[in-house]
Design a protein around this motif. Structure first.
Motif, short mmCIF file in Angstrom:
data_model
loop_
_atom_site.label_atom_id
_atom_site.label_comp_id
_atom_site.label_asym_id
_atom_site.label_seq_id
_atom_site.Cartn_x
_atom_site.Cartn_y
_atom_site.Cartn_z
N GLY A 110 42.53 54.92 -24.72
CA GLY A 110 41.42 55.87 -24.75
C GLY A 110 40.97 56.18 -26.16
O GLY A 110 39.77 56.32 -26.43
N LYS B 36 48.78 54.26 -23.05
CA LYS B 36 47.60 54.47 -22.22
C LYS B 36 46.61 55.41 -22.91
O LYS B 36 45.40 55.18 -22.88
N ARG B 37 47.15 56.43 -23.54
CA ARG B 37 46.25 57.31 -24.29
C ARG B 37 45.70 56.60 -25.52
O ARG B 37 44.59 56.88 -25.97
N PHE C 290 48.43 69.43 -24.60
CA PHE C 290 48.60 68.92 -23.24
C PHE C 290 48.97 70.05 -22.28
O PHE C 290 48.43 70.15 -21.17
N ASP D 289 50.47 68.08 -30.23
CA ASP D 289 50.00 67.27 -29.11
C ASP D 289 50.52 67.83 -27.78
O ASP D 289 49.78 67.93 -26.80
N GLN E 17 52.58 64.18 -19.46
CA GLN E 17 51.70 63.49 -20.40
C GLN E 17 51.67 62.00 -20.07
O GLN E 17 52.70 61.40 -19.70
N ARG E 18 50.52 61.38 -20.18
CA ARG E 18 50.42 59.94 -19.94
C ARG E 18 51.17 59.18 -21.04
O ARG E 18 51.33 59.66 -22.15
N ALA F 250 45.93 65.94 -31.04
CA ALA F 250 46.52 64.66 -30.63
C ALA F 250 46.82 63.76 -31.83
O ALA F 250 47.58 62.80 -31.71
N ARG G 224 52.04 56.94 -24.07
CA ARG G 224 51.25 56.94 -25.30
C ARG G 224 50.33 55.72 -25.39
O ARG G 224 49.20 55.81 -25.86
N SER H 241 45.74 70.09 -20.00
CA SER H 241 46.01 69.25 -18.84
C SER H 241 46.89 69.93 -17.80
O SER H 241 46.56 69.95 -16.61
N ASP I 265 51.24 62.05 -14.09
CA ASP I 265 50.40 62.13 -15.28
C ASP I 265 48.91 62.14 -14.95
O ASP I 265 48.08 61.92 -15.82
N GLU J 57 43.14 48.96 -17.89
CA GLU J 57 44.12 49.35 -18.91
C GLU J 57 45.15 48.24 -19.14
O GLU J 57 45.53 47.97 -20.29
#
Length: 696
Positions: free
Chosen positions: A370, A366-367, A348, A344, A361-362, A337, A364, A352, A87, A102
């Motif tokens: 952000g 973690k996102r 990505f 979404d 995808q990271r 997103a 959720r 990405s 990711d 995080e």
């Protein structure tokens, strides 16, 4: 403003304000009970978080000669064995520190999301915003319903006057941007800035560059744009996509290259309202400025003049249907997103996976960190520093900075290439310089921001409007020098040329960048060099255009200016010879400011380290001298891997050089490094003394 790292959770220009906060940490003391006959056990001194003195020696490759490839000598085992997470587009020392941040923030957010904080409190808003982001089922069930009013406004456009109203609305994209930042001529006042904008891919090069790789990027972009039109039910998605891309190609043709955008001289174009209207007559500025809440503005700084003018001309020359398709795509792309998973995922897959080579995808959550950081980050930061930034950390960093300032002062006073008049001005700027550590002195007031669980789309919209309204309102206020442009949990740092300030959030002040229990040589070689880097931005190729008060003013004599330019050309040549991929070399002009910052920061940090010793000889630890440990720590701080597509993107868009260049190229110009590791003529990194660049 100059930020330190790429790939960190930060990148906004000037859109955070700060306030005052003082926090107390309660320290509980364990008392020994008993008759006093038993001695208290002697506690061991705290150990560094990394290795025996702050450097992970297990990651070195001692089969490599330091003078041939110092970066691999320090990091070679890690570079050979580390597997890039699926990711990630890049993984660096900063990424590792971000993971710790995080984890800490995740615990805070989960606790807040599970609690029922008092309505209207920062805790309630932070927790509910995160809970709304994590409510994937709720977002899915609402479908396109939250987006429908925005699409409806575009569908209702019948005339250019209708179009202009949307161009002057912060919810929609235009071929120019409007912001409220300090005035270059008087940084105690805010003014309105106008800049180029309007592209869906990273910059003009992705539209204009030749070759199969860029052909593939463009084909994938067309597929992505078509996909979004398909998802919203457009009857002719491919036709609509072609309209968007044709229009963006025309914007790209007139856009300025990123290295030109760095130029303070070229982008600092003050003008009054009549001058703006004359330069860009195709825009109804009364409508646009009123629409974004700065209708009374009379003074402007226009950045990429011809790009703004020629991009805005397209509002007249291109069909209304093309602009409507453009607005539809961008409002969907901008909020992908915040919409159901299909949007979404499509976003990505292009942004990405295609452009940066990311495989997955990271998570959720973690996102979600952000997202919260971007929309109510200072509120989150207020909670973060109470748990994770002890006051004693700040005191140690303050001591480092004092030595760095002294180190730079001594270098300025002895600089052979500066004349007396320029030196006096440089010293005056250094004297006015201000360092801010950890967190703002006053926290932002979020009382005007309403957040409600179950309404993620509306929450994000409210947060965007809150932030813009805050910026627009300050046009009538004096500049707030207490404002921070990064949140406390950010693993990054920056220099603000208009404020003449460096800013180091609490998030970056963690091992291995900063460890209060590590050997001093390590702290000076890692966080010390980063701090020096930020100080150095005040004297780089663009920061030098500002004086100590933050005004754009030429304080250089012609003779010293000529010597500076001659020296930087040598540094530019060193970096342009670094090509991490075939056909992808460092752009020496685009990265000049960061490269000067790295070199000057390392010189400053080394001088500061020597000052900190007070004339004493440091011990040898694990076979390494103090100087050796200093340089090992520097190269460790820039340890990193990047996927090939992300490397190409960095070469085209990022003012920072890649990690391997940052961790090694500055050393070639440092005499002390040659002495510390016995680097001699014949070694691959060797430069003759007369070829070594000495600036700050």
């Amino acid at each position: 403003m100059y930020s330190e790292f790429t790939g960190a959770p930060f990148f906004v220009l000037r859109d955070n304000a700060t306030m005052r906060h003082i926090f107390l940490v309660a320290v509980s003391t364990a008392l020994l009970s008993g008759c006093g006959k038993t001695a208290a056990p002697v506690s061991e001194a705290p150990k560094p978080a990394v290795g025996s003195f702050g450097v992970d020696l297990a990651q070195m490759d001692t089969t490599v000669r330091p003078g041939d490839d110092f970066y691999s000598y320090v990091n070679g085992t890690w570079l050979k064995t580390f597997q890039m997470p699926a990711d990630r587009a890049r993984y660096t020392t900063g990424t590792k520190v971000s993971e710790k941040m995080e984890s800490d923030v995740h615990s805070i957010l989960e606790e807040l999301a599970a609690s029922k904080a008092a309505p209207g409190t920062v805790a309630q808003k932070v927790g509910d915003l995160y809970a709304s982001w994590m409510d994937e089922a709720g977002i899915e069930s609402r479908g396109l319903e939250p987006l429908t009013p925005y699409l409806g406004r575009i569908a209702a456009v019948k005339t250019k006057a209708d179009l202009m109203k949307l161009v002057g609305d912060i919810d929609y994209t235009a071929p120019f941007s409007v912001g409220v930042y300090p005035d270059n001529a008087d940084p105690t006042k805010y003014t309105v800035w106008v800049g180029q904008s309007g592209l869906g891919m990273p910059n003009r090069d992705y539209y204009l560059n030749k070759g199969p790789k860029f052909d593939a990027y463009r084909a994938a972009y067309r597929e992505y744009v078509t996909k979004l039109f398909t998802l919203i039910g457009d009857k002719s998605p491919a036709v609509s996509a072609d309209r968007v891309i044709a229009l963006e190609n025309k914007i790209a043709v007139v856009a300025w290259a990123p290295e030109r955008q760095r130029s303070v001289k070229e982008t600092n174009n003050p003008m009054d309202r009549a001058g703006l209207a004359k330069l860009v007559p195709t825009v109804d500025w009364n409508v646009v400025l009123t629409g974004v809440g700065v209708g009374d503005a009379q003074h402007f700084i226009v950045n990429e003049t011809t790009a703004i003018r020629d991009g805005a001309r397209l509002l007249d020359t291109e069909p209304l249907e093309a602009w409507k398709a453009y607005l539809i795509f961008h409002v969907v792309d901008d909020r992908a997103a915040d919409l159901p998973r299909a949007f979404d995922q499509a976003n990505f897959d292009f942004d990405s996976k295609t452009l940066r080579g990311v495989e997955e995808q990271r998570d959720r959550w973690k996102r979600g960190i952000g997202a919260v950081d971007g929309y109510i980050g200072e509120g989150l930061g207020e909670l973060y520093v109470k748990k994770h930034f002890p006051p004693e950390h700040k005191a140690k960093v303050d001591e480092l900075i004092a030595n760095l300032r002294a180190g730079l002062k001594s270098r300025l006073e002895s600089s052979a290439w500066m004349d007396a008049a320029t030196r006096a001005q440089a010293l005056e700027k250094l004297e006015a310089f201000e360092a801010r550590i950890g967190y703002p002195v006053k926290w932002r007031d979020y009382s005007a921001l309403a957040i409600e669980r179950g309404k993620h789309f509306e929450n994000v919209t409210a947060a965007r409007h809150f932030e813009w309204n805050r910026l627009a309102a300050r046009l009538k206020e004096p500049v707030d020098r207490n404002e921070w442009l990064m949140t406390p949990q950010t693993v990054n740092a920056y220099y603000d040329s208009q404020m003449n300030q460096i800013n180091f959030p609490a998030g970056i002040l963690q091992p291995p960048f900063f460890d209060p229990h590590a050997d001093p040589a390590v702290n000076y070689g890692s966080i010390g060099a980063v701090i020096g880097h930020e100080i150095g931005h005040g004297f780089d190729d663009q920061g030098r255009e500002f004086d100590g008060a933050g005004k754009v003013r030429n304080w250089w004599t012609p003779e010293t200016n000529a010597k500076f330019i001659e020296t930087t050309k040598k540094l530019e040549a060193q970096y342009e010879a670094f090509c991490p991929l075939e056909g992808a070399c460092v752009n020496g002009q685009l990265t000049m400011g960061e490269n000067i910052g790295d070199l000057g920061g390392l010189e400053m940090a080394y001088a500061a380290y020597k000052l900190s010793l007070g004339g004493k000889e440091p011990p040898v630890i694990d076979g390494f001298t103090g100087d050796q440990r200093f340089f090992l720590a520097y190269a460790q701080a820039w340890r990193g891997k990047i996927r090939d597509d992300a490397v190409r993107a960095q070469m085209l868009t990022d003012p920072h050089s890649p990690p391997a260049a940052r961790g090694q190229l500055p050393l070639r110009n440092i005499d002390a490094w040659y002495q510390a590791f016995g680097v001699k003529e014949g070694d691959k990194l060797y430069l003759k003394p007369e070829d070594r660049v000495k600036i700050w």
